[in-house]
Design an enzyme around this catalytic site. Structure first.
Site, PDB file in Angstrom:
ATOM      1  N   THR A  46     -38.956  19.880  20.649  1.00  0.00           N
ATOM      2  CA  THR A  46     -38.137  18.800  21.209  1.00  0.00           C
ATOM      3  C   THR A  46     -38.495  18.554  22.665  1.00  0.00           C
ATOM      4  O   THR A  46     -38.709  17.410  23.083  1.00  0.00           O
ATOM      5  CB  THR A  46     -36.645  19.167  21.115  1.00  0.00           C
ATOM      6  OG1 THR A  46     -36.317  19.472  19.769  1.00  0.00           O
ATOM      7  CG2 THR A  46     -35.778  18.027  21.602  1.00  0.00           C
ATOM      8  N   TYR A 109     -32.791  13.446   8.998  1.00  0.00           N
ATOM      9  CA  TYR A 109     -32.541  12.140   8.396  1.00  0.00           C
ATOM     10  C   TYR A 109     -32.398  12.177   6.878  1.00  0.00           C
ATOM     11  O   TYR A 109     -31.456  11.634   6.335  1.00  0.00           O
ATOM     12  CB  TYR A 109     -33.617  11.100   8.776  1.00  0.00           C
ATOM     13  CG  TYR A 109     -33.222   9.705   8.327  1.00  0.00           C
ATOM     14  CD1 TYR A 109     -32.249   8.997   9.013  1.00  0.00           C
ATOM     15  CD2 TYR A 109     -33.784   9.126   7.193  1.00  0.00           C
ATOM     16  CE1 TYR A 109     -31.849   7.742   8.579  1.00  0.00           C
ATOM     17  CE2 TYR A 109     -33.386   7.871   6.760  1.00  0.00           C
ATOM     18  CZ  TYR A 109     -32.425   7.181   7.456  1.00  0.00           C
ATOM     19  OH  TYR A 109     -32.028   5.943   7.023  1.00  0.00           O
ATOM     20  N   TYR A 135     -35.508  26.616  12.778  1.00  0.00           N
ATOM     21  CA  TYR A 135     -34.881  26.013  13.959  1.00  0.00           C
ATOM     22  C   TYR A 135     -33.630  25.296  13.493  1.00  0.00           C
ATOM     23  O   TYR A 135     -33.701  24.264  12.827  1.00  0.00           O
ATOM     24  CB  TYR A 135     -35.866  25.069  14.651  1.00  0.00           C
ATOM     25  CG  TYR A 135     -35.378  24.473  15.953  1.00  0.00           C
ATOM     26  CD1 TYR A 135     -34.187  24.877  16.558  1.00  0.00           C
ATOM     27  CD2 TYR A 135     -36.131  23.502  16.598  1.00  0.00           C
ATOM     28  CE1 TYR A 135     -33.763  24.337  17.755  1.00  0.00           C
ATOM     29  CE2 TYR A 135     -35.719  22.946  17.801  1.00  0.00           C
ATOM     30  CZ  TYR A 135     -34.536  23.361  18.375  1.00  0.00           C
ATOM     31  OH  TYR A 135     -34.114  22.802  19.560  1.00  0.00           O
ATOM     32  N   ARG A 140     -29.087  17.694  16.461  1.00  0.00           N
ATOM     33  CA  ARG A 140     -30.270  16.824  16.461  1.00  0.00           C
ATOM     34  C   ARG A 140     -30.615  16.336  15.050  1.00  0.00           C
ATOM     35  O   ARG A 140     -31.086  15.214  14.894  1.00  0.00           O
ATOM     36  CB  ARG A 140     -31.481  17.590  17.008  1.00  0.00           C
ATOM     37  CG  ARG A 140     -31.485  17.821  18.496  1.00  0.00           C
ATOM     38  CD  ARG A 140     -32.339  16.798  19.208  1.00  0.00           C
ATOM     39  NE  ARG A 140     -32.430  17.070  20.635  1.00  0.00           N
ATOM     40  CZ  ARG A 140     -33.088  16.288  21.491  1.00  0.00           C
ATOM     41  NH1 ARG A 140     -33.705  15.211  21.068  1.00  0.00           N
ATOM     42  NH2 ARG A 140     -33.121  16.591  22.763  1.00  0.00           N
ATOM     43  N   LYS A 163     -34.466  30.159  15.586  1.00  0.00           N
ATOM     44  CA  LYS A 163     -33.993  29.635  16.863  1.00  0.00           C
ATOM     45  C   LYS A 163     -32.632  29.019  16.580  1.00  0.00           C
ATOM     46  O   LYS A 163     -32.524  28.018  15.880  1.00  0.00           O
ATOM     47  CB  LYS A 163     -34.960  28.599  17.440  1.00  0.00           C
ATOM     48  CG  LYS A 163     -34.471  27.996  18.762  1.00  0.00           C
ATOM     49  CD  LYS A 163     -35.409  26.920  19.289  1.00  0.00           C
ATOM     50  CE  LYS A 163     -34.869  26.321  20.581  1.00  0.00           C
ATOM     51  NZ  LYS A 163     -35.729  25.214  21.099  1.00  0.00           N
ATOM     52  N   ILE A 206     -35.643  30.595  23.238  1.00  0.00           N
ATOM     53  CA  ILE A 206     -36.675  29.568  23.401  1.00  0.00           C
ATOM     54  C   ILE A 206     -36.038  28.527  24.308  1.00  0.00           C
ATOM     55  O   ILE A 206     -35.115  27.826  23.904  1.00  0.00           O
ATOM     56  CB  ILE A 206     -37.126  28.977  22.059  1.00  0.00           C
ATOM     57  CG1 ILE A 206     -37.825  30.053  21.232  1.00  0.00           C
ATOM     58  CG2 ILE A 206     -38.065  27.786  22.281  1.00  0.00           C
ATOM     59  CD1 ILE A 206     -38.284  29.590  19.858  1.00  0.00           C
TER      60      ILE A 206
END
Length: 295
Positions: A46, A109, A135, A140, A163, A206
Site C-alpha cells: 500500500t 472488491y 495481510y 482497505r 500482517k 511492517i
C-alpha cells in the site's frame, strides 16, 4: 518455520520523479533504512503505491529493492491481488528476483467467502512456493480474514504469518492462543499498535512510519523483543503524535511528504492520490520539528 521475520520491516515508498520511478532515490532510501536499523524492506505494498504501478513497474521495483538490499535484510515483496492467477505470477517473479517472502493482501472488491480466501492463499502458497504473509486489513479491502481462516491457513506449507491491521487486540490473541507465538509470525499492520501487539506475542511490525523514523520504529521493536517494554513505551509515547499525523490523510500521502521534508525524495503521487493538504503538511512539519527531524 524456516525464515524468521521480526523487528521493524519498512513498508517502503516508491519514489516518483516526472511520473517515472526514481530509482536513485529508491536505492538511497533503502541504504538509509538499513543503516538506521530496519529488519527488512517491504516494497510494492500500500505504502509503495502498488495500486498505480503497472505490472512491469511492479516487477522492476521488486528487482531494484532486492538488488540494493544485497542480502543485508530480507525483502518481503507485496505481490497480492484480487486475481489469484495474477498473485501467483507476481509471487513467482518475486521468488525468481530473490525476495525472501511475499506479502499477500486479501482479495479486494470481489469479496470472497472465507472458503474463497482459504483457497486463494493456499493456491498462491503452493503454486508460487515462496513463504507468504497474509495481510489482513478490512478497512482497505472490505473483507476480513476470519481468525479461524488464518488458523486453518497456518497449516498450509509456506504460510508463515500475518500482517495484522484490524486494530483488534483480540484477533492476535485468538490466533496466537491457537498457534503459539513461536510457530506463527504476527506483525503489526498498525504502526501505533506495534507496542501493545508485541506485548501479546507479535514479533514486530511492517511499518510505513519507518520511511520517516526508521531508527525509532526499529528501537521499539528491538526493546520489545528484549522484554524491555518500559523503554519501548518511552519511545512509543515520544513518537505517537507523529505516527498519528503520518496517517492523518490517506497513506502514503503524509509518509511520502515526510520523506520529502527529510530531503530523501519527492512528494510526487499518481492520481487518484493527491498532494497533502496545506493544513496537513503544516501539522506534519510541526510534529517532525518537535522530534528534531527537520529544522
Amino acid at each position: 518455520m524456516g525464515i524468521q521475520l521480526q523487528g521493524a520491516l519498512s513498508a517502503i515508498i516508491t519514489p516518483f520523479s516526472g511520473g517515472q520511478i526514481d530509482e536513485g532515490a529508491l536505492r538511497a532510501l533503502i541504504d538509509w533504512q538499513i543503516e538506521q536499523g530496519v529488519s527488512g524492506i517491504v516494497p510494492t505494498g500500500t505504502t509503495g503505491e502498488s495500486a498505480t504501478l503497472s505490472h512491469e513497474e511492479h516487477r522492476r521495483v521488486v528487482e531494484i529493492v532486492v538488488d540494493q538490499a544485497k542480502g543485508r535484510v530480507p525483502v518481503v515483496a507485496g505481490t497480492g491481488s484480487n486475481n489469484t492467477a495474477e498473485a501467483v505470477s507476481l509471487t513467482k517473479h518475486a521468488k525468481d528476483s530473490g525476495a525472501a517472502a511475499s506479502l499477500q493482501i486479501s482479495p479486494y472488491y470481489n469479496k470472497p467467502t472465507q472458503e474463497g480466501l482459504y483457497r486463494h492463499f493456499a493456491t498462491i502458497a503452493e503454486e508460487a512456493d515462496l513463504p507468504i504473509l497474509l495481510y489482513n486489513i478490512p478497512g482497505r479491502t472490505s473483507i476480513l480474514i476470519a481468525p479461524e481462516t488464518t488458523i486453518r491457513l497456518a497449516k498450509v506449507t509456506n504460510v508463515i504469518g500475518i500482517k495484522e491491521a484490524t486494530g483488534s487486540m483480540d484477533y492476535t490473541s485468538e490466533v496466537l492462543a491457537a498457534l503459539g507465538p513461536d510457530n506463527f509470525i504476527v506483525l503489526s499492520g498498525d504502526d501505533s499498535l506495534t507496542l501493545p501487539l508485541m506485548a501479546i506475542g507479535a514479533k514486530g511490525t511492517i511499518t510505513a512510519s519507518a520511511n520517516v523514523i526508521p531508527n525509532q520504529m526499529s528501537e521499539i521493536c528491538r526493546l520489545c523483543l528484549a522484554g524491555d517494554f518500559a523503554a519501548a513505551r518511552e519511545i512509543h509515547l515520544k513518537v505517537f503524535d507523529l505516527i498519528k499525523t503520518l496517517f492523518c490523510e490517506t497513506n502514503p500521502i503524509p509518509v511520502k511528504t515526510g520523506v520529502e521534508l527529510l530531503g530523501r525524495g519527492k512528494a510526487e503521487f499518481r492520481l487518484p492520490l493527491t498532494p497533502m493538504s496545506d493544513t496537513g503538511r503544516a501539522r506534519l512539519e510541526t510534529e517532525m520539528k518537535k522530534l528534531g527531524l527537520i529544522g
